[in-house]
Design an enzyme around this catalytic site. Structure first.
Site, PDB file in Angstrom:
ATOM      1  N   ALA A  10       0.829  -1.208   0.000  1.00 47.67           N
ATOM      2  CA  ALA A  10       0.000   0.000   0.000  1.00 47.67           C
ATOM      3  C   ALA A  10       0.863   1.257   0.000  1.00 47.67           C
ATOM      4  O   ALA A  10       0.633   2.196   0.775  1.00 47.67           O
ATOM      5  CB  ALA A  10      -0.942  -0.017   1.192  1.00 47.67           C
ATOM      6  N   HIS A  11       1.870   1.292  -0.866  1.00 45.09           N
ATOM      7  CA  HIS A  11       2.706   2.473  -1.034  1.00 45.09           C
ATOM      8  C   HIS A  11       2.617   2.920  -2.487  1.00 45.09           C
ATOM      9  O   HIS A  11       2.627   2.085  -3.397  1.00 45.09           O
ATOM     10  CB  HIS A  11       4.163   2.168  -0.674  1.00 45.09           C
ATOM     11  CG  HIS A  11       4.379   1.864   0.774  1.00 45.09           C
ATOM     12  ND1 HIS A  11       4.816   2.794   1.686  1.00 45.09           N
ATOM     13  CD2 HIS A  11       4.204   0.706   1.467  1.00 45.09           C
ATOM     14  CE1 HIS A  11       4.904   2.235   2.874  1.00 45.09           C
ATOM     15  NE2 HIS A  11       4.538   0.970   2.770  1.00 45.09           N
ATOM     16  N   ASN A  36       4.993 -10.803   4.964  1.00 44.31           N
ATOM     17  CA  ASN A  36       4.226  -9.922   4.089  1.00 44.31           C
ATOM     18  C   ASN A  36       5.158  -9.044   3.263  1.00 44.31           C
ATOM     19  O   ASN A  36       6.131  -8.494   3.777  1.00 44.31           O
ATOM     20  CB  ASN A  36       3.264  -9.051   4.902  1.00 44.31           C
ATOM     21  CG  ASN A  36       2.252  -9.882   5.664  1.00 44.31           C
ATOM     22  OD1 ASN A  36       2.240  -9.894   6.887  1.00 44.31           O
ATOM     23  ND2 ASN A  36       1.412 -10.599   4.949  1.00 44.31           N
ATOM     24  N   ASP A  44       0.795  -2.263  12.580  1.00 44.19           N
ATOM     25  CA  ASP A  44       0.765  -1.748  11.202  1.00 44.19           C
ATOM     26  C   ASP A  44      -0.595  -1.094  10.950  1.00 44.19           C
ATOM     27  O   ASP A  44      -1.151  -1.159   9.852  1.00 44.19           O
ATOM     28  CB  ASP A  44       1.034  -2.857  10.182  1.00 44.19           C
ATOM     29  CG  ASP A  44       1.392  -2.320   8.795  1.00 44.19           C
ATOM     30  OD1 ASP A  44       1.677  -1.117   8.683  1.00 44.19           O
ATOM     31  OD2 ASP A  44       1.358  -3.098   7.833  1.00 44.19           O
ATOM     32  N   ALA A  47      -3.768  -3.115   3.190  1.00 41.81           N
ATOM     33  CA  ALA A  47      -3.308  -1.747   3.433  1.00 41.81           C
ATOM     34  C   ALA A  47      -3.203  -1.520   4.934  1.00 41.81           C
ATOM     35  O   ALA A  47      -3.982  -0.788   5.532  1.00 41.81           O
ATOM     36  CB  ALA A  47      -4.257  -0.739   2.789  1.00 41.81           C
TER      37      ALA A  47
END
Length: 381
Positions: A141-142, A220, A274, A309
């Protein structure tokens, strides 16, 4: 304030102790014992709490968090404070502020703001840059447009921006300049973490030898364990200097893999959230940097995709997730306390229930729900 806790079932990485008492004076634990010794200190205490055999654990430390309570850390000081307040209600007494990839000038501005916030809030342990030094094919999710290789100019600019508050930087070690960056960050006292990477076992092992000491959210955004190419996870298992972050929310890692990680890296698993803005709020639409995120049934994904995300996890839920996966209570508590403290070199004052350590305490019910929270000797809940 001087607070006296007694009749507690204390749990930290050193074990479980029934009928425990602690005296917290100012921001530190100054006395501790078992049995009726607490009575000798009644005259010193302004607050006395009989915990009636409830669990007493050290305050939780989150090395990797992006927001919560409806607020994102990317949105500046007011949002950072609001998000931290939401997580503190769930037992997180110390936090590292994680930032997603953004243009280097924007990252520098955010680092400077975090440096100022940390001066007035001792519970803020600094900043973690999860980007921009990531492998694009493992970006998660970047935003791809902000990802760059870690050249000398960028590294030096980031170090100048926050010489005190910059705590941790995630780097894909296969990128051009990565090994030089890891070595430079290490010399500056900044911890490099491997993550968002395609690196195999050998490259990861070399990066750890260069000075990297954390594996960002293990399993991940990295190659899986293979029987011919074991990958970075096994490299981290094999290196006792390395701490492995783990997201025990039921979406990122299955319970069986949670058990596998704890079994293969005893004392080196750090449970993280996170978390993004939706943590502590619930389903809905949020932002993470430039990306739109949808949270449905507790799972956060980039809008119109299956890409995870972050999470809506809080650390008390991570504790319950790890214990529910079959991890022992002592090991699970250690993964929230002394292990993350050690990862950022704060193990001499954070993570244990012992004299000389900060008065960061969480009172839990037998079902591991948070009832009271104290940080640096002050009640947060």
């Amino acid at each position: 304030m001087t607070a006296l806790y007694h009749n507690a079932r204390a749990v930290d990485a050193s074990g479980i102790r029934d009928e425990t008492w602690l005296l917290v004076e100012g921001d530190r634990i100054v006395r501790a014992g078992i049995g009726d010794g607490w009575r000798e200190h009644l005259v010193e205490a302004s607050t006395v709490l009989d915990l009636a055999d409830r669990l007493l654990v050290p305050g939780f430390i989150d090395l990797h968090c992006h927001g919560g309570g409806g607020h994102s850390f990317e949105d500046g000081g007011t949002s950072i404070r609001a998000a931290l307040a939401a997580h503190r209600q769930h037992g997180t007494t110390r936090s590292v502020i994680s930032l997603v990839a953004s243009p280097i000038p924007d990252t520098i501005a955010r680092l400077r703001e975090i440096e100022q916030l940390a001066e007035s809030d001792p519970l803020l342990l600094g900043a973690h840059l999860e980007g921009p030094f990531l492998e694009p094919s493992r970006r998660g999710a970047h935003a791809k447009k902000y990802l760059v290789a870690p050249d000398e100019e960028a590294v030096e600019a980031l170090l100048r921006a926050a010489p005190v508050a910059l705590t941790q930087v995630t780097i894909a070690p296969e990128l051009s300049g990565a090994f030089d960056a890891i070595e430079r960050f290490a010399r500056a006292g900044v911890i490099s973490a491997l993550g968002h990477t395609n690196a195999g076992y050998e490259i990861a092992r070399l990066a750890f030898n260069q000075g990297a000491r954390i594996l960002t959210h293990a399993f991940n955004a990295m190659p899986a364990i293979g029987h011919r190419e074991p990958g970075p996870i096994v490299a981290a298992f094999d290196d006792t200097r390395v701490t492995l972050e783990l997201i025990a929310d039921g979406f990122h890692v299955r319970p069986e893999v949670v058990r596998l990680a704890f079994a293969n890296a005893p004392g080196r698993i750090s449970l993280i959230t996170d978390a993004m803005a939706g943590a502590g709020v619930g389903d809905g639409s949020y932002s993470l940097g430039d990306l739109e995120v949808e949270v449905k049934q507790g799972c956060a994904t980039v809008k119109d995709s299956n890409t995870l995300a972050g999470s809506v996890l809080t650390l008390d839920a991570a504790l319950r997730g790890a214990v529910g996966a079959g991890v022992g209570l002592i090991e699970a508590v250690g993964a929230l306390t002394v292990t993350p403290a050690r990862a950022i070199r704060r193990q001499s004052e954070l993570g244990l229930l012992a004299p000389g350590f900060f008065g960061d305490l969480v009172v839990l019910s037998n079902s591991l729900d948070v009832e009271r929270v104290m940080a640096a000797g002050k009640f947060l809940r």
